[in-house]
Enzyme design. Sequence first.
Site: not given
Ligand code: 5GP
Ligand code: ZN
Length: 115
Positions: A4, A7, A30, A46, A87, A93, A100
């Site tokens: 993950c 994590c 983000d 988790h 989400n 999505g 989160h």
């Molecule tokens: P979801 O679409 O799952 O609600 O949002 C996932 C969020 O995690 C996205 O806004 C994406 O930009 C962010 N994200 C994905 N991978 C990483 C990462 O490695 N570091 C950070 N800081 N944000 C991440």
């Molecule tokens: Zn996790």
Amino acid sequence: MEDCIFCKIIKGEIPSKKVYEDEDIFAFHDINPAAPIHILVIPKKHIPMLTDLKQEEEALIGKIYTTINKIAEQEGFQKQGYRVIANCGKDAGQEVMHIHFHVLGGKKLGDKIVG
Ligand code: 5GP
Ligand code: ZN
């Protein structure tokens, strides 16, 4: 959980711009911000999806919202306000399977929350 991303961010195995941390919660910027302020607030535990939440996690979810308030004060955007989005699953999505809460702000956000 081993594979993950979030994590790994909590453990420091993937770098992040940390905003807040305590024994239960971690918050960081983000990587692909959708607004001038875009912070992700996550439980250290988790939990893949909101649909996995158990009654024993009710206090944790409450703590996430009071912590978001604390972060908003700390980061100086509490007065202007902010939007919190979580989400869950395919239709929303959700990309990262560790629950989160997106905290968005820093500008007047659009009136519509559904794209
Ligand atoms: P979801 O679409 O799952 O609600 O949002 C996932 C969020 O995690 C996205 O806004 C994406 O930009 C962010 N994200 C994905 N991978 C990483 C990462 O490695 N570091 C950070 N800081 N944000 C991440
Ligand atoms: Zn996790």
